[in-house]
Design an enzyme around this catalytic site. Structure first.
Site, PDB file in Angstrom:
ATOM      1  N   PRO B 163      -2.166   5.342  -0.226  1.00 53.31           N
ATOM      2  CA  PRO B 163      -2.358   4.303  -1.253  1.00 53.31           C
ATOM      3  C   PRO B 163      -2.015   4.768  -2.674  1.00 53.31           C
ATOM      4  O   PRO B 163      -2.890   4.876  -3.540  1.00 53.31           O
ATOM      5  CB  PRO B 163      -3.838   3.965  -1.122  1.00 53.31           C
ATOM      6  CG  PRO B 163      -4.459   5.232  -0.626  1.00 53.31           C
ATOM      7  CD  PRO B 163      -3.425   5.926   0.227  1.00 53.31           C
ATOM      8  N   CYS B 164      -0.747   5.010  -2.919  1.00 53.29           N
ATOM      9  CA  CYS B 164      -0.324   5.383  -4.274  1.00 53.29           C
ATOM     10  C   CYS B 164      -0.594   4.234  -5.243  1.00 53.29           C
ATOM     11  O   CYS B 164      -0.684   4.445  -6.450  1.00 53.29           O
ATOM     12  CB  CYS B 164       1.157   5.761  -4.276  1.00 53.29           C
ATOM     13  SG  CYS B 164       2.245   4.461  -3.698  1.00 53.29           S
ATOM     14  N   HIS B 165      -0.747   3.011  -4.697  1.00 53.29           N
ATOM     15  CA  HIS B 165      -1.019   1.869  -5.588  1.00 53.29           C
ATOM     16  C   HIS B 165      -2.387   1.980  -6.252  1.00 53.29           C
ATOM     17  O   HIS B 165      -2.654   1.288  -7.225  1.00 53.29           O
ATOM     18  CB  HIS B 165      -0.896   0.549  -4.809  1.00 53.29           C
ATOM     19  CG  HIS B 165      -1.835   0.446  -3.634  1.00 53.29           C
ATOM     20  ND1 HIS B 165      -1.518   0.956  -2.393  1.00 53.29           N
ATOM     21  CD2 HIS B 165      -3.079  -0.082  -3.515  1.00 53.29           C
ATOM     22  CE1 HIS B 165      -2.530   0.721  -1.550  1.00 53.29           C
ATOM     23  NE2 HIS B 165      -3.484   0.097  -2.209  1.00 53.29           N
TER      24      HIS B 165
END
Lengths: 179, 258
Positions: B163-165
């Site tokens: 989850p780089c977001h």
């Protein structure tokens, strides 16, 4: 014990498939006259080849004749195994392959070519394998001896006999065309 | 037909090309190519590639052919279509809902140790929470490398699942996003229930941390411990220094400071 570099095989194998895919596919196609079988045979050969090479290394075999040998075994296993009769021999003769060819090549697809491919795939196995390896695949008798595991003299006579059977089978068809 | 003519005709049978599916199938069966399948998500149709090591890529592409080309260019190996097992699809869907009960594995082979460290750290951020880029940099022991963290996340090969977001700028702006674009990042975070606008307003007014005057602990605003924090007991801080000066210690769960 020699060290096998697994990474080398992994790196080299996609290129090896690219180099030999046409040859092994054609080999399968000329033995079976069925493009589906041909693809299965070639794929099976590559999978078996990879399993061997990953363990024993790229230098463990003389690649070209060995790959034909592996493909031949894949073909023999396939013809030996009874399979559902969904595809007849005539099913996929020449036509499906034409889609893969360039327009120029397609124009070369003569009736003789289709007819010959069909007859070739109906030769008794022993002669069929010999004729395909010698006159379609253009291999030497030395390589063929390694692939078929038969003496060169025997293979020469199998090729000769196979050609004779093909000519005999072609003759009546020729007559029909003329009539 | 003479024998010579026959041999010539047999030679004509040489002119054959293997279908494209042959090579792909061979590489797939030997494990030298990754398998991929389309996955429909709220962001549209994505393509998911995987191999025996785990997920290897998640990409948006206008068509399967575009995906295959992009995969080959990015990862340097072949990829072939193969339907996903229902189990894998249901695990992926669970992950997208924040349920990580079933494990997913990731193939990050081609990446350098720094980028791997960044991505594995991003995996620790829980669903519905966000952390600043500087948090990742500090957590992986490279506090000065904030910009490099941004670059590493921007090249995340497996967005959504890694989850780089959930990593955003400390000023409350979302920053860049590798999958489709910044608007997609907003969409994903909103779907996870992150109050983006409110957090940005707080950040713009200088608030970086929430503290509880009963526990005297300070946290990132999205830390799960703030869920039960009432307005009456909430204090806000602009910096770690300010929080510590007020006698607060950092939360051990969201670790806003070392």
């Amino acid at each position: 014990m020699s060290q096998v570099n697994d990474v080398d095989v992994k790196d080299a194998f996609p290129g090896l498939v690219a180099d030999y895919q046409d040859a092994l596919y054609r080999f399968g196609l000329r033995l079976t006259a069925n493009s589906h079988d041909a693809e299965e045979i070639a794929q099976e050969a590559f999978v078996r080849a990879y399993r061997w090479l990953a363990v024993h290394g790229l230098d463990s075999v003389e690649l070209k004749p060995w790959l034909y040998r592996v493909a031949l075994n894949a073909f023999r296993n396939r013809v030996r195994r009874p399979r559902p009769a969904t595809t007849s021999l005539d099913d996929a003769l020449e036509l499906p392959d034409r889609d893969d060819l360039q327009p120029a090549q397609r124009a070369e697809c003569t009736e003789t070519r289709a007819e010959l491919a069909r007859l070739l795939a109906r030769l008794p196995l022993r002669y069929r394998e010999a004729v395909v390896l010698r006159h379609v695949e253009d291999l030497t008798y030395a390589d063929m001896a390694a692939i078929l595991r038969r003496p060169e003299g025997t293979i020469k006579s199998d090729v000769h006999r196979g050609l004779g059977l093909l000519r005999a089978a072609l003759a009546p068809l020729r007559e029909e065309v003329r009539v | 037909m003479t024998e010579a003519e026959l041999i010539e005709h047999l030679g004509d049978l040489r002119d054959v090309q293997a279908p494209a599916t042959l090579r792909r199938g061979a590489l797939l069966r030997t494990g030298l190519a990754d398998a991929y399948f389309p996955l429909d998500t709220p962001l549209g149709r994505l393509y998911v590639a995987h191999n025996e090591r785990g997920l290897s890529a998640v990409l948006y592409a206008p068509s399967p052919e575009d995906f295959e080309a992009a995969f080959q260019a990015e990862l340097g190996r072949a990829v072939a279509p193969r339907p996903a097992s229902p189990r894998l699809v249901s695990t992926l869907r669970e992950w997208l809902r924040g349920d990580r009960h079933h494990k997913l594995r990731f193939d990050l082979r081609g990446l350098g140790p720094f980028q791997q460290a960044v991505l594995f750290k991003a995996l620790e951020i829980p669903y519905g929470q966000i952390r600043p880029y500087s948090w990742i940099a500090r957590e992986i022991g490279r506090p000065q490398a904030v910009r490099a963290v941004g670059t590493a996340l921007a090249h995340n090969p497996i967005p959504l699942f890694i989850p780089c977001h959930r990593v955003v700028r400390s000023d409350g702006h979302l920053g860049q996003y590798s999958l489709i674009g910044p608007e997609a990042k907003r969409q994903v975070l909103q779907a996870e229930g992150v109050p983006i606008e409110r957090l940005r307003e707080l950040a713009e007014s200088g608030v970086r941390y929430f503290g509880s005057d009963t526990t005297r602990i300070f946290c990132f605003p999205t830390c799960r411990y703030n869920k039960t924090l009432t307005e009456r007991h909430r204090v806000t801080f602009a910096s770690e220094v300010q929080a510590r000066a007020a006698g607060y210690r950092p939360c051990k769960v969201c670790r806003p400071a070392a």
